[in-house]
Design a protein around this motif. Structure first.
Motif, PDB file in Angstrom:
ATOM      1  N   PRO A 110     -72.687  -1.154  22.169  1.00  0.00           N
ATOM      2  CA  PRO A 110     -71.228  -0.415  22.560  1.00  0.00           C
ATOM      3  C   PRO A 110     -70.495  -0.182  21.147  1.00  0.00           C
ATOM      4  CG  PRO A 110     -71.516  -2.277  23.872  1.00  0.00           C
ATOM      5  CD  PRO A 110     -72.738  -2.489  22.918  1.00  0.00           C
ATOM      6  N   LYS A 155     -72.020   1.042  18.535  1.00  0.00           N
ATOM      7  CA  LYS A 155     -72.688   2.018  18.057  1.00  0.00           C
ATOM      8  C   LYS A 155     -72.077   3.367  18.713  1.00  0.00           C
ATOM      9  CE  LYS A 155     -76.986  -0.318  16.712  1.00  0.00           C
ATOM     10  NZ  LYS A 155     -78.319  -0.632  17.363  1.00  0.00           N
ATOM     11  N   MET A 156     -71.995   3.214  19.976  1.00  0.00           N
ATOM     12  CA  MET A 156     -71.465   4.275  20.687  1.00  0.00           C
ATOM     13  C   MET A 156     -69.918   4.548  20.468  1.00  0.00           C
ATOM     14  SD  MET A 156     -72.512   6.242  23.247  1.00  0.00           S
ATOM     15  CE  MET A 156     -71.356   7.697  23.106  1.00  0.00           C
ATOM     16  N   PHE A 177     -68.929   7.207  17.885  1.00  0.00           N
ATOM     17  CA  PHE A 177     -69.447   8.723  18.264  1.00  0.00           C
ATOM     18  C   PHE A 177     -67.864   8.927  18.836  1.00  0.00           C
ATOM     19  CE2 PHE A 177     -74.092   7.631  17.908  1.00  0.00           C
ATOM     20  CZ  PHE A 177     -74.500   8.710  17.200  1.00  0.00           C
ATOM     21  N   VAL A 178     -67.510   8.002  19.629  1.00  0.00           N
ATOM     22  CA  VAL A 178     -66.082   8.285  20.203  1.00  0.00           C
ATOM     23  C   VAL A 178     -64.992   8.441  19.271  1.00  0.00           C
ATOM     24  CG1 VAL A 178     -64.319   7.155  21.974  1.00  0.00           C
ATOM     25  CG2 VAL A 178     -66.802   6.941  22.462  1.00  0.00           C
ATOM     26  N   ASP A 191     -64.721  11.711  17.726  1.00  0.00           N
ATOM     27  CA  ASP A 191     -64.079  12.468  18.501  1.00  0.00           C
ATOM     28  C   ASP A 191     -62.777  12.255  18.461  1.00  0.00           C
ATOM     29  OD1 ASP A 191     -66.147  14.163  19.344  1.00  0.00           O
ATOM     30  OD2 ASP A 191     -66.203  13.595  21.791  1.00  0.00           O
ATOM     31  N   LEU A 223     -65.781  -1.427  24.533  1.00  0.00           N
ATOM     32  CA  LEU A 223     -66.194   0.069  24.264  1.00  0.00           C
ATOM     33  C   LEU A 223     -65.155   0.913  25.322  1.00  0.00           C
ATOM     34  CD1 LEU A 223     -67.763   2.423  23.496  1.00  0.00           C
ATOM     35  CD2 LEU A 223     -69.457   2.146  25.403  1.00  0.00           C
ATOM     36  N   GLN A 224     -64.559   1.683  24.632  1.00  0.00           N
ATOM     37  CA  GLN A 224     -63.293   2.669  25.235  1.00  0.00           C
ATOM     38  C   GLN A 224     -63.928   3.908  24.966  1.00  0.00           C
ATOM     39  OE1 GLN A 224     -60.580   0.985  26.461  1.00  0.00           O
ATOM     40  NE2 GLN A 224     -61.467  -1.019  25.533  1.00  0.00           N
ATOM     41  N   GLN A 225     -63.333   4.855  26.217  1.00  0.00           N
ATOM     42  CA  GLN A 225     -63.357   6.077  26.215  1.00  0.00           C
ATOM     43  C   GLN A 225     -62.521   6.981  25.559  1.00  0.00           C
ATOM     44  OE1 GLN A 225     -66.107   7.884  28.090  1.00  0.00           O
ATOM     45  NE2 GLN A 225     -66.128   6.898  30.020  1.00  0.00           N
ATOM     46  N   LYS A 226     -62.810   8.195  24.908  1.00  0.00           N
ATOM     47  CA  LYS A 226     -61.754   8.808  24.131  1.00  0.00           C
ATOM     48  C   LYS A 226     -60.481   8.940  24.691  1.00  0.00           C
ATOM     49  CE  LYS A 226     -61.213  13.686  22.421  1.00  0.00           C
ATOM     50  NZ  LYS A 226     -61.651  14.950  22.500  1.00  0.00           N
ATOM     51  N   PRO A 227     -60.020   9.404  25.959  1.00  0.00           N
ATOM     52  CA  PRO A 227     -58.626   9.412  26.360  1.00  0.00           C
ATOM     53  C   PRO A 227     -57.959   8.381  26.245  1.00  0.00           C
ATOM     54  CG  PRO A 227     -60.402  10.319  27.942  1.00  0.00           C
ATOM     55  CD  PRO A 227     -61.177   9.558  26.978  1.00  0.00           C
ATOM     56  N   PHE A 272     -69.728   9.154  30.799  1.00  0.00           N
ATOM     57  CA  PHE A 272     -69.050   8.711  29.422  1.00  0.00           C
ATOM     58  C   PHE A 272     -68.812  10.331  28.944  1.00  0.00           C
ATOM     59  CE2 PHE A 272     -68.496   6.981  25.449  1.00  0.00           C
ATOM     60  CZ  PHE A 272     -68.193   5.841  25.812  1.00  0.00           C
ATOM     61  N   ASP A 273     -67.517  10.044  28.560  1.00  0.00           N
ATOM     62  CA  ASP A 273     -66.745  11.408  27.944  1.00  0.00           C
ATOM     63  C   ASP A 273     -67.377  12.000  26.660  1.00  0.00           C
ATOM     64  OD1 ASP A 273     -65.045  11.447  29.707  1.00  0.00           O
ATOM     65  OD2 ASP A 273     -63.284  10.310  28.781  1.00  0.00           O
ATOM     66  N   THR A 274     -67.959  11.010  25.971  1.00  0.00           N
ATOM     67  CA  THR A 274     -68.407  11.361  24.487  1.00  0.00           C
ATOM     68  C   THR A 274     -69.771  11.480  24.720  1.00  0.00           C
ATOM     69  OG1 THR A 274     -66.388  10.202  23.311  1.00  0.00           O
ATOM     70  CG2 THR A 274     -68.770  10.769  22.168  1.00  0.00           C
ATOM     71  N   MET A 285     -78.393   1.007  21.034  1.00  0.00           N
ATOM     72  CA  MET A 285     -77.539   2.001  21.911  1.00  0.00           C
ATOM     73  C   MET A 285     -78.186   2.695  22.700  1.00  0.00           C
ATOM     74  SD  MET A 285     -75.011   4.981  20.210  1.00  0.00           S
ATOM     75  CE  MET A 285     -76.276   5.752  20.015  1.00  0.00           C
ATOM     76  N   PHE A 322     -73.835   6.039  29.597  1.00  0.00           N
ATOM     77  CA  PHE A 322     -73.735   4.836  28.683  1.00  0.00           C
ATOM     78  C   PHE A 322     -74.294   3.646  29.331  1.00  0.00           C
ATOM     79  CE2 PHE A 322     -72.077   1.141  26.512  1.00  0.00           C
ATOM     80  CZ  PHE A 322     -72.751   1.437  25.216  1.00  0.00           C
TER      81      PHE A 322
END
Lengths: 102, 622
Positions: free
Chosen positions: A30, A32-33, A36-37, A40, A89-93, B512-514, B551, B566
């Motif tokens: 998470p 690593k992901m 990327f978020v 953004d 892990l959080q999403q962009k919004p 997943f948004d991104t 990941m 994800f």
């Protein structure tokens, strides 16, 4: 601005304005992901916030100071003071909303 | 072994049962069968090995009484079927690995006894550890338990014999319907650990009469309304929070007719329990519709409270729980303790119900037994119990009328799950379904995450109490979400023929948004990941093994669109264990379920693992 920092630089740079600290581990999917978020988020928020990535293993004293128990943990600071925290892990919004509400 | 992902298409259980039924009826139609030489089909619906169909014809219309003989003249199950010439009779309550003797008696006439040999019980039938009962309370009713860990739904008779068992992991509440069928959660997990795709309406034979797909999925509890519609616990379709939405399903179409979102009457984060998380802030584990007050009563594990809301408006009426830590504006909804009798608030409770005279019962797990972290009790120092409260809404007072379990302490303690049943005044059932020991004491960690550890022992104790006396107590190995007492047969035929109906709709799987900007490396996903993709009519399921820290993202791609899902490889993925039945022993095993709803077109399936995007060679048409 998004950059990888160590404890010293973080202490110096986090005293003014909005800083989003990302405590991560290199051994965490998470985290690593989230990288990327945050890239953004950085594009979306521009100069409004400085995003500082801190390797949990290389900055253990700082992590302990902030009471980090799991990663990834995001801490939003305003003029050096913690005002909001998100774990996992959080999403962009969700991250953008937190920054905009600060 | 080759690189890539192994692919299979899986017909729905509904379709497989329909095919099995067609085949059975064809065989029956091709022969000449009499009461003395009937057609016999064991386990006709594939998932109930302790059932059979016995079929034959008679010249005249006649009723038939079937007796499934119990062992040693104990435990007979008897049912009379209506008058017919063609008799297709569901036989329930057979013993496993046994030459079952079944008598077919024509009304006012001859009888014939047949032998039905069953297979040995499977390893997923729970072991009986002990059973005590009083002879005068023996009846044909069985005690059904629904799964929480690896053992599956099973029913025991009053002698401790297994008389019913399903071999698929249908879970949560088993709600008997007015037509004799029951509603239970499907075996189709949507997202661990929170929810399933919907509900099955099943006969006791295990035949699916109707499958309800629910956009927000199903978890924990459901009940039939007086008009036949179904009240169900579900999720909001955004999935930002979980276990905080209730819907009313149209019984015929499965469409949602009304929705209640608990975020409209409570603020997440208020009055948190020890198990609270921001996403699973309420953890709604039970619902009860009360026609006398036209209201819904709900059990919120992660607020240590039973709440009641108005059916029409969803407005909060009252809260039963420890008022400590709740904000001032919510205090008016709480009750003051009346009298000086023994009284305890419920903590992380389950299975609330409203008695006919307005009493409120629940299984009070007592997990943490405080709202103040500094005062949290260890599991070994706490207790669980069934409890009955009487509330007075005029004076906003509450009294504890009855409890069972506190006196048993650690031995009866369940940190999660459990339920109570009300049969009549002073006649109750208390099911402590989540007892877990680690060594000598109650485990402080969930057993579902410790499966395979030789120090872990999980048990379930079900107690029936009449006028203060325990008239039945059963201890079985494993954890079981709920227990309830029911008869196998209802009045009438008990076997509706024809293909099960699919109702409702699946929700859109959150993406997943991104997305990760990466081109395919042109290689197939390496075999070391042991990846499998199973396509179903309305979704696909991706399973693989990844190391913690990798990941992983599954991609659906075509020329116009890309969709990313994800996949967490964290070791501790779960904050709650609502469907622990599906927990993988190896935490490296991952499962991703993607619904076809919301997707249009044909997509290449690719998988990103760290810095490479692999092909799978599989295309999915949605």
């Amino acid at each position: 601005m998004l950059k990888e920092v160590m404890e010293d630089e973080f202490r110096q740079s986090s005293q003014k304005g909005l800083v989003l600290a990302d405590f991560y581990s290199t051994a965490c999917g998470p985290c690593k992901m989230l990288a990327f978020v945050l890239a953004d988020v950085d594009k979306a928020c521009g100069d409004k916030v400085s995003i500082m990535k801190l390797d949990f293993d290389k900055n253990r004293a700082l992590a302990e100071e902030f009471g980090i128990t799991s990663y990834p943990t995001l801490i939003l600071l305003k003029d050096g003071k913690e005002i909001k925290r998100l774990t996992g892990l959080q999403q962009k919004p969700a991250i953008v909303k937190m920054i905009e509400e600060a | 072994m080759t690189e890539g992902v192994s692919y299979s298409f899986c017909e729905s259980l509904r379709s497989r049962q329909a095919e099995a039924e067609r085949s059975m009826l064809k065989e029956f139609a091709q022969g000449v069968y009499t009461p003395e030489k009937p057609y016999i089909k064991l386990n006709p619906y594939l998932i109930n090995p302790l059932s059979a169909v016995v079929a034959f014809c008679t010249k005249e219309e006649t009723a038939v009484t079937v007796t499934i003989f119990g062992k040693e003249n104990k435990g007979n199950i008897v049912h009379t079927f209506p008058r017919k010439k063609e008799h297709i009779l569901p036989i329930l309550g057979l013993y496993g690995g046994y030459d079952n003797q079944v008598e077919l008696r024509l009304y006012g006439g001859r009888s014939h006894t047949i032998t039905i040999r069953t297979e040995e019980l499977s390893e997923r039938v729970p072991k009986l550890l002990s059973l005590n009962t009083e002879p005068e309370y023996i009846s044909e009713d069985l005690i059904f338990v629904t799964p929480s860990l690896s053992a599956l739904a099973t029913a025991f008779d009053r002698f401790g014999e297994v008389r019913w068992h399903l071999t698929v992991p249908v879970i949560f509440e088993m709600a008997r319907l007015k037509n004799g069928n029951f509603l239970i959660g499907t075996e189709r997990v949507m997202q661990m650990p929170y929810y399933m795709s919907g509900l099955y309406e099943m006969t006791m034979m295990g035949k699916i009469v109707k499958e309800y797909s629910i956009p927000g999925g199903y978890h924990h509890d459901q009940c039939e309304m007086e008009d036949g519609n179904i009240l169900v616990l579900t999720e909001g379709e955004s999935y930002e929070t979980v276990e905080d939405v209730i819907v009313l399903l149209d019984r015929e179409t499965g469409e949602i007719r009304k929705t209640w979102d608990l975020k409209d009457c409570l603020i997440p984060g208020e009055g948190p329990s020890g198990g609270y998380t921001p996403r699973d802030w309420f953890h709604n584990n039970a619902l009860w519709y009360d026609k006398h007050t036209h209201s819904i009563t709900l059990s919120g594990r992660h607020v240590d409270a039973i709440i009641n809301i108005d059916y029409e408006t969803g407005a909060l009426n009252w809260i039963i729980g420890d008022p400590e830590t709740w904000p001032a504006d919510k205090q008016k909804y709480f009750f003051q303790i009346k009298g000086g009798k023994d009284f305890d608030w419920p903590y992380e409770q389950h299975g609330c119900l409203v008695t006919p005279n307005g009493g409120i019962m629940c299984f009070d797990n007592g997990h943490y037994r405080s709202k103040i972290p500094e005062k949290f009790l260890l599991n070994r120092d706490s207790f669980s119990r069934g409890v009955l409260y009487q509330i007075d809404r005029e004076t906003m007072t509450i009294e504890q009328l009855w409890q069972y379990g506190k006196e048993r302490g650690e031995e009866f303690f369940s940190s999660y799950i459990g339920n109570v049943e009300w049969y009549k005044e002073d006649h109750y059932l208390v099911h402590s379904g989540g007892i877990q020991y680690y060594g000598e004491h109650a485990s402080e960690k969930p057993a579902a995450l410790l499966q395979g550890d030789p120090n872990v022992r999980s048990e379930s104790i079900t107690v029936e109490i009449l006028h203060g006396k325990v008239i039945f107590e059963m201890k079985i190995e494993g954890n079981f979400y709920r227990a309830k007492k029911m008869a196998l047969y209802k009045e009438g035929e008990n076997l509706p023929l024809g293909e099960g109906i699919l109702a409702g709709r699946m929700g859109v799987t959150p993406e997943f948004d991104t997305l990760i900007p990466m081109e395919s490396c042109g290689e197939l996903l390496p075999y070391r990941y042991e990846a499998k993709l199973t396509e179903e009519e309305d979704r696909f399921v991706f399973k693989a093994i990844f190391e913690g820290g990798q990941m992983v993202m599954l991609m659906l791609e075509n020329e116009e669109e890309e969709h990313g899902y994800f996949i967490s490889t964290s070791k501790n993925k779960f904050n709650a264990l609502c469907c622990g039945t599906f927990i993988e022993k190896d935490p490296r095993n991952i499962t991703l379920n993607v619904n076809k709803a919301g997707l249009t077109g044909t997509f290449d399936v690719r998988v990103i693992v760290d810095d490479k995007k692999y092909d799978t060679g599989i295309r999915i048409a949605c």
